[in-house]
Design a protein around this motif. Structure first.
Motif, mmCIF file in Angstrom:
data_model
loop_
_atom_site.group_PDB
_atom_site.id
_atom_site.type_symbol
_atom_site.label_atom_id
_atom_site.label_comp_id
_atom_site.label_asym_id
_atom_site.label_seq_id
_atom_site.Cartn_x
_atom_site.Cartn_y
_atom_site.Cartn_z
ATOM 1 N N ASN A 82 0.829 -1.208 0.000
ATOM 2 C CA ASN A 82 0.000 0.000 0.000
ATOM 3 C C ASN A 82 0.862 1.256 0.000
ATOM 4 O O ASN A 82 0.601 2.202 -0.749
ATOM 5 N N SER A 83 1.903 1.265 0.813
ATOM 6 C CA SER A 83 2.764 2.451 0.860
ATOM 7 C C SER A 83 3.654 2.562 -0.384
ATOM 8 O O SER A 83 3.878 3.657 -0.888
ATOM 9 N N LEU A 84 4.132 1.426 -0.901
ATOM 10 C CA LEU A 84 5.025 1.460 -2.065
ATOM 11 C C LEU A 84 4.314 1.767 -3.385
ATOM 12 O O LEU A 84 4.826 2.538 -4.195
ATOM 13 N N TYR A 85 3.151 1.147 -3.607
ATOM 14 C CA TYR A 85 2.521 1.202 -4.929
ATOM 15 C C TYR A 85 1.231 1.997 -4.996
ATOM 16 O O TYR A 85 0.779 2.354 -6.080
ATOM 17 N N PHE A 86 0.610 2.280 -3.848
ATOM 18 C CA PHE A 86 -0.674 2.968 -3.858
ATOM 19 C C PHE A 86 -0.640 4.247 -3.023
ATOM 20 O O PHE A 86 -1.681 4.810 -2.708
ATOM 21 N N ASP A 87 0.547 4.704 -2.645
ATOM 22 C CA ASP A 87 0.732 5.914 -1.842
ATOM 23 C C ASP A 87 -0.131 5.924 -0.580
ATOM 24 O O ASP A 87 -0.604 6.975 -0.153
ATOM 25 N N GLY A 88 -0.356 4.749 -0.013
ATOM 26 C CA GLY A 88 -1.144 4.648 1.214
ATOM 27 C C GLY A 88 -2.618 4.960 1.027
ATOM 28 O O GLY A 88 -3.329 5.201 2.000
ATOM 29 N N SER A 89 -3.106 4.940 -0.225
ATOM 30 C CA SER A 89 -4.489 5.352 -0.496
ATOM 31 C C SER A 89 -5.538 4.308 -0.135
ATOM 32 O O SER A 89 -6.706 4.635 0.019
ATOM 33 N N LEU A 90 -5.134 3.048 0.001
ATOM 34 C CA LEU A 90 -6.108 2.021 0.364
ATOM 35 C C LEU A 90 -6.295 2.020 1.879
ATOM 36 O O LEU A 90 -5.316 2.012 2.624
ATOM 37 N N PRO A 91 -7.533 2.030 2.352
ATOM 38 C CA PRO A 91 -7.762 2.145 3.802
ATOM 39 C C PRO A 91 -7.393 0.875 4.569
ATOM 40 O O PRO A 91 -7.484 -0.230 4.049
ATOM 41 N N ASP A 92 -7.008 1.075 5.824
ATOM 42 C CA ASP A 92 -6.669 -0.045 6.705
ATOM 43 C C ASP A 92 -7.885 -0.896 7.043
ATOM 44 O O ASP A 92 -7.742 -2.010 7.534
ATOM 45 N N GLU A 93 -9.083 -0.364 6.803
ATOM 46 C CA GLU A 93 -10.297 -1.109 7.145
ATOM 47 C C GLU A 93 -10.551 -2.293 6.212
ATOM 48 O O GLU A 93 -11.457 -3.088 6.453
ATOM 49 N N ILE A 94 -9.761 -2.438 5.156
ATOM 50 C CA ILE A 94 -9.907 -3.598 4.277
ATOM 51 C C ILE A 94 -9.530 -4.837 5.076
ATOM 52 O O ILE A 94 -8.449 -4.927 5.640
ATOM 53 N N GLU A 95 -10.455 -5.785 5.129
ATOM 54 C CA GLU A 95 -10.239 -7.017 5.881
ATOM 55 C C GLU A 95 -9.362 -7.967 5.059
ATOM 56 O O GLU A 95 -9.543 -8.094 3.849
ATOM 57 N N LEU A 96 -8.417 -8.622 5.707
ATOM 58 C CA LEU A 96 -7.517 -9.561 5.038
ATOM 59 C C LEU A 96 -7.633 -10.910 5.721
ATOM 60 O O LEU A 96 -7.606 -10.983 6.943
ATOM 61 N N GLU A 97 -7.770 -11.973 4.932
ATOM 62 C CA GLU A 97 -7.830 -13.292 5.568
ATOM 63 C C GLU A 97 -7.413 -14.394 4.605
ATOM 64 O O GLU A 97 -7.504 -14.259 3.393
ATOM 65 N N TRP A 98 -6.953 -15.487 5.201
ATOM 66 C CA TRP A 98 -6.657 -16.715 4.457
ATOM 67 C C TRP A 98 -7.954 -17.507 4.352
ATOM 68 O O TRP A 98 -8.635 -17.714 5.348
#
Length: 164
Positions: A29-45
């Motif tokens: 997110n910081s490298l390729y999207f300038d931090g524009s994607l919110p942290d509220e995006i849920e991530l899971e396996w």
């Protein structure tokens, strides 16, 4: 990371622990999207996926324009509703990545692939594999490929249900 002992569906032993997704997301997110994607995006396996490496899903919601948005848009657009994504979740397949011993490069590339779909949604685009998706992936990956629709992970043993 602690070593674990289990076998993938291709019969090979899995010796690498499943990586944590949040640090991979935050770095990309910081490298390729300038931090524009919110942290509220849920991530899971996801343990149910077999041959799908990952998925980014969300629900579209609509809202009225704010006064600041109306100030920068023509008046004929003021009554239009703004489309935005809600309840976004990025899921990666346990079985697919277990089959490649949780290869970090493959996990990162798949996470970036799904993050581009998220970026499309937050930019108001449909999350498909169209030209915007291909252009963004090409600018990130810079590996000369022309199609970023599919992964190149070994799926031995995952496609045939009789091997389960």
């Amino acid at each position: 990371m602690p070593k674990i002992s289990m076998y993938a569906r291709n019969g090979k032993p899995v010796t690498t622990a499943r990586p944590r997704l949040r640090p991979i997301f935050d770095e990309a997110n910081s490298l390729y999207f300038d931090g524009s994607l919110p942290d509220e995006i849920e991530l899971e396996w996801n343990t149910r996926f077999r041959v799908c490496a990952g998925r980014c899903k969300w629900f579209w919601r609509y809202r009225s324009m704010t006064d600041s948005e109306k100030a920068i848009r023509p008046s004929w657009l003021h009554n239009r509703l703004i489309k935005y994504p809600k309840n976004m979740k990025i899921e990666l397949s346990v079985e697919t990545f277990k089959n490649c011993n949780y290869n970090l490069k493959e996990v990162q590339e798949t996470m970036i692939h799904e993050m581009v779909h998220a970026w499309q949604a937050y930019d108001g685009m449909n999350g498909n594999h169209g030209w915007q998706f291909q252009a963004k992936m090409a600018s990130i990956m810079q590996d000369g490929r022309s199609d970023y629709t599919y992964h190149h992970i070994d799926l031995t043993g995952l496609r045939n249900r009789s091997q389960w």
